[in-house]
Write a protein that holds these residues in place. Structure first.
Motif, PDB file in Angstrom:
ATOM      1  N   GLN A 158       0.847  -1.197   0.000  1.00  0.00           N
ATOM      2  CA  GLN A 158       0.000   0.000   0.000  1.00  0.00           C
ATOM      3  C   GLN A 158       0.878   1.242   0.000  1.00  0.00           C
ATOM      4  O   GLN A 158       1.871   1.320   0.745  1.00  0.00           O
ATOM      5  CB  GLN A 158      -0.905   0.008   1.240  1.00  0.00           C
ATOM      6  CG  GLN A 158      -1.789   1.250   1.329  1.00  0.00           C
ATOM      7  CD  GLN A 158      -2.558   1.322   2.642  1.00  0.00           C
ATOM      8  OE1 GLN A 158      -2.498   0.397   3.454  1.00  0.00           O
ATOM      9  NE2 GLN A 158      -3.270   2.423   2.855  1.00  0.00           N
ATOM     10  N   GLN A 166      -4.768   9.783  -9.239  1.00  0.00           N
ATOM     11  CA  GLN A 166      -5.990   9.533 -10.009  1.00  0.00           C
ATOM     12  C   GLN A 166      -5.833   9.921 -11.474  1.00  0.00           C
ATOM     13  O   GLN A 166      -6.642   9.515 -12.317  1.00  0.00           O
ATOM     14  CB  GLN A 166      -7.182  10.284  -9.385  1.00  0.00           C
ATOM     15  CG  GLN A 166      -7.143  11.804  -9.521  1.00  0.00           C
ATOM     16  CD  GLN A 166      -6.420  12.502  -8.389  1.00  0.00           C
ATOM     17  OE1 GLN A 166      -5.320  12.128  -8.026  1.00  0.00           O
ATOM     18  NE2 GLN A 166      -7.060  13.537  -7.835  1.00  0.00           N
ATOM     19  N   ASP A 200      -5.511  -0.481  -7.142  1.00  0.00           N
ATOM     20  CA  ASP A 200      -6.746   0.164  -6.689  1.00  0.00           C
ATOM     21  C   ASP A 200      -6.389   1.543  -6.137  1.00  0.00           C
ATOM     22  O   ASP A 200      -5.687   1.646  -5.122  1.00  0.00           O
ATOM     23  CB  ASP A 200      -7.421  -0.688  -5.618  1.00  0.00           C
ATOM     24  CG  ASP A 200      -8.754  -0.113  -5.154  1.00  0.00           C
ATOM     25  OD1 ASP A 200      -9.290   0.781  -5.838  1.00  0.00           O
ATOM     26  OD2 ASP A 200      -9.241  -0.548  -4.087  1.00  0.00           O
ATOM     27  N   ILE A 201      -6.854   2.590  -6.810  1.00  0.00           N
ATOM     28  CA  ILE A 201      -6.555   3.977  -6.409  1.00  0.00           C
ATOM     29  C   ILE A 201      -7.776   4.547  -5.697  1.00  0.00           C
ATOM     30  O   ILE A 201      -8.863   4.594  -6.271  1.00  0.00           O
ATOM     31  CB  ILE A 201      -6.202   4.836  -7.641  1.00  0.00           C
ATOM     32  CG1 ILE A 201      -5.004   4.247  -8.370  1.00  0.00           C
ATOM     33  CG2 ILE A 201      -5.921   6.287  -7.224  1.00  0.00           C
ATOM     34  CD1 ILE A 201      -4.732   4.881  -9.719  1.00  0.00           C
ATOM     35  N   ARG A 202      -7.584   4.976  -4.459  1.00  0.00           N
ATOM     36  CA  ARG A 202      -8.692   5.490  -3.657  1.00  0.00           C
ATOM     37  C   ARG A 202      -8.378   6.929  -3.228  1.00  0.00           C
ATOM     38  O   ARG A 202      -7.457   7.158  -2.437  1.00  0.00           O
ATOM     39  CB  ARG A 202      -8.925   4.627  -2.423  1.00  0.00           C
ATOM     40  CG  ARG A 202      -9.193   3.162  -2.749  1.00  0.00           C
ATOM     41  CD  ARG A 202      -9.436   2.341  -1.497  1.00  0.00           C
ATOM     42  NE  ARG A 202      -9.459   0.916  -1.781  1.00  0.00           N
ATOM     43  CZ  ARG A 202      -9.569  -0.031  -0.834  1.00  0.00           C
ATOM     44  NH1 ARG A 202      -9.667   0.323   0.439  1.00  0.00           N
ATOM     45  NH2 ARG A 202      -9.577  -1.317  -1.179  1.00  0.00           N
ATOM     46  N   LEU A 204      -8.275  10.432  -1.316  1.00  0.00           N
ATOM     47  CA  LEU A 204      -8.372  10.837   0.084  1.00  0.00           C
ATOM     48  C   LEU A 204      -8.939  12.251   0.133  1.00  0.00           C
ATOM     49  O   LEU A 204      -8.297  13.196  -0.336  1.00  0.00           O
ATOM     50  CB  LEU A 204      -6.988  10.806   0.752  1.00  0.00           C
ATOM     51  CG  LEU A 204      -6.348   9.422   0.909  1.00  0.00           C
ATOM     52  CD1 LEU A 204      -4.883   9.566   1.304  1.00  0.00           C
ATOM     53  CD2 LEU A 204      -7.091   8.606   1.952  1.00  0.00           C
ATOM     54  N   CYS A 211      -9.675  16.401  -3.315  1.00  0.00           N
ATOM     55  CA  CYS A 211      -8.977  15.112  -3.283  1.00  0.00           C
ATOM     56  C   CYS A 211      -7.701  15.237  -4.119  1.00  0.00           C
ATOM     57  O   CYS A 211      -7.707  14.958  -5.322  1.00  0.00           O
ATOM     58  CB  CYS A 211      -9.857  13.994  -3.815  1.00  0.00           C
ATOM     59  SG  CYS A 211     -11.313  13.656  -2.815  1.00  0.00           S
ATOM     60  N   ASN A 214      -4.016  10.396  -2.813  1.00  0.00           N
ATOM     61  CA  ASN A 214      -4.684   9.105  -2.938  1.00  0.00           C
ATOM     62  C   ASN A 214      -3.915   8.072  -2.128  1.00  0.00           C
ATOM     63  O   ASN A 214      -2.722   8.236  -1.841  1.00  0.00           O
ATOM     64  CB  ASN A 214      -4.703   8.631  -4.395  1.00  0.00           C
ATOM     65  CG  ASN A 214      -5.352   9.618  -5.336  1.00  0.00           C
ATOM     66  OD1 ASN A 214      -6.533   9.524  -5.620  1.00  0.00           O
ATOM     67  ND2 ASN A 214      -4.586  10.588  -5.827  1.00  0.00           N
ATOM     68  N   GLU A 215      -4.617   7.014  -1.737  1.00  0.00           N
ATOM     69  CA  GLU A 215      -3.919   5.814  -1.296  1.00  0.00           C
ATOM     70  C   GLU A 215      -4.031   4.808  -2.434  1.00  0.00           C
ATOM     71  O   GLU A 215      -5.050   4.739  -3.133  1.00  0.00           O
ATOM     72  CB  GLU A 215      -4.489   5.278   0.011  1.00  0.00           C
ATOM     73  CG  GLU A 215      -5.981   5.117   0.073  1.00  0.00           C
ATOM     74  CD  GLU A 215      -6.471   4.744   1.459  1.00  0.00           C
ATOM     75  OE1 GLU A 215      -5.632   4.434   2.316  1.00  0.00           O
ATOM     76  OE2 GLU A 215      -7.690   4.759   1.680  1.00  0.00           O
TER      77      GLU A 215
END
Length: 396
Positions: A158, A166, A200-202, A204, A211, A214-215
């Motif tokens: 991670q 993103q 998987d880009i999430r 934050l 935003c 990202n994590e």
């Protein structure tokens, strides 16, 4: 300090200023290192490509990849950074120039031939996949693993605080390939295709409401061994070498602060908490004078660091001290600007009556990020104390 100018350098500055005025994709709506809205990405790609095409970026690259045949003048890179900051427009987003430095020094001929033209044409936006939840300022503690499997590596782990993740096409990734050696020696650098299955880009969401970070989760991500930058286990060396080429920010910081000080002077001339011109209040003048002194010191520190970089005499303390002084003066500027607005300081972007459409409110909320990003100020002070001044190490 020997950061003298010259007629040639001033003529270069005028050309850059005119180019920025003509070609830049508008003023950034928010303070700080921010990710643009998706609809701005095409314009920023075109702007980045134009800067490379004009020779304002990448002039230090080898001539075969678009650089100059002669040695680039580092002062010109500072001028470009200053003029972009003065126009308050977008600098190229992502980690493309950082990755390019790694590729130029450590990449294979095939890697350079493929990636460098794509960076120059802004076909690929890169993100920096370094920091992790347990490895920020102590980056060498990273835990993301890359296991060799034939002609590929399988990566699990991670990353976090990935700015522009993103929007990224390629990631400049550090992962641990050998857990049985000292932590600095078991790291490898990769050029990771961000469209690879298992990523998987999430986003934050921050206190600002945007935003920018990202994590990024990596679940059995398979990467060809041909995408290793340098040799396996050389990642720490590759990363530190490329980070040493990040010099534009040192030049831009002083310009940013001077622009903020000008804005605060204009704000103080218009109003204060009681509705009159704040500049008529002696306490306000003292606050502005205090801030002006801090801005001046931060600007001089920036110029001193630039001078040493230009003459090859830079010190390990230069960049940390510039960053610490800038981030704290930047926070003080936002605090003072809000104080001058009185109760209107509670109005944020989009609300009727918000000063500068809430720019200062967003800047205040973002300001703490600068004290953490690029190494927390507390850690950087320790770096200066131990590595530059030779003071005794803190107990570990």
């Amino acid at each position: 300090m020997r950061l003298e100018s010259s007629p040639e350098l001033e003529a270069f500055r005028e050309r850059v200023r005119a180019f920025v005025a003509e070609r830049a994709p508008g003023v950034k709506p928010h303070a700080g290192v921010r990710a643009p809205d998706p609809e701005l990405i095409p314009a920023i790609r075109a702007w980045t490509a134009a800067l490379f095409e004009a020779g304002y970026l990448g002039s230090e690259w080898p001539a075969e990849y678009g650089g100059r045949d002669t040695r680039a003048d580092l002062r010109e890179a500072f001028v470009v950074a200053e003029e972009i900051a003065r126009a308050r427009t977008w600098e190229p987003i992502g980690a493309g120039t950082l990755a390019a430095a790694a590729l130029i020094e450590f990449g294979t001929p095939d890697q350079r031939a493929y990636h460098l033209p794509r960076i120059r044409r802004a076909e690929d936006i890169w993100c920096q996949l370094f920091s992790e939840p347990g490895a920020g300022s102590d980056l060498a503690s990273l835990a993301t693993r890359a296991r060799r499997d034939g002609d590929e590596y399988v990566i699990d782990g991670q990353k976090v605080w990935t700015t522009n993740g993103q929007h990224a096409d390629v990631g400049y990734l550090l992962a641990r390939t050998d857990p049985d050696v000292p932590k600095h020696q078991g790291i490898t650098a990769f050029a990771l295709d961000m469209r690879t299955p298992g990523i998987d880009i999430r986003p934050l969401r921050e206190i600002t409401g945007s935003c920018d970070f990202n994590e990024v989760f990596l679940d059995s991500v398979r990467v060809p061994a041909s995408r290793v930058i340098g040799s396996p286990g050389e990642g720490w060396k590759v990363a530190n070498s490329s980070l040493a080429h990040e010099r534009g920010g040192v030049a831009a910081r002083g310009v940013e602060l001077r622009g903020q000080l000008d804005d605060i002077l204009a704000l103080a001339g218009e109003r204060d908490a009681s509705g009159g011109p704040g500049i008529e209040d002696s306490a306000v003048r003292r606050s502005i004078g205090n801030l002006a002194a801090r801005v001046h010191v931060a600007d001089l520190m920036s110029k001193a660091a630039q001078s040493r970089m230009a003459h090859g005499t830079d010190d390990v303390a230069d960049a940390p001290l510039v960053k610490v002084f800038f981030s704290e003066a930047n926070h003080a500027a936002a605090e003072l600007a809000l104080a001058l607005q009185g109760t209107d300081g509670l109005l944020t972007e989009g609300e009727p009556g918000a000063v500068a459409d809430g720019w200062w409110q967003d800047a205040f909320l973002y300001a703490r990020a600068y004290t953490i990003a690029g190494g927390a100020n507390e850690v950087l002070r320790t770096v200066v104390a131990e590595r530059a001044l030779g003071l005794p190490r803190e107990p570990r």
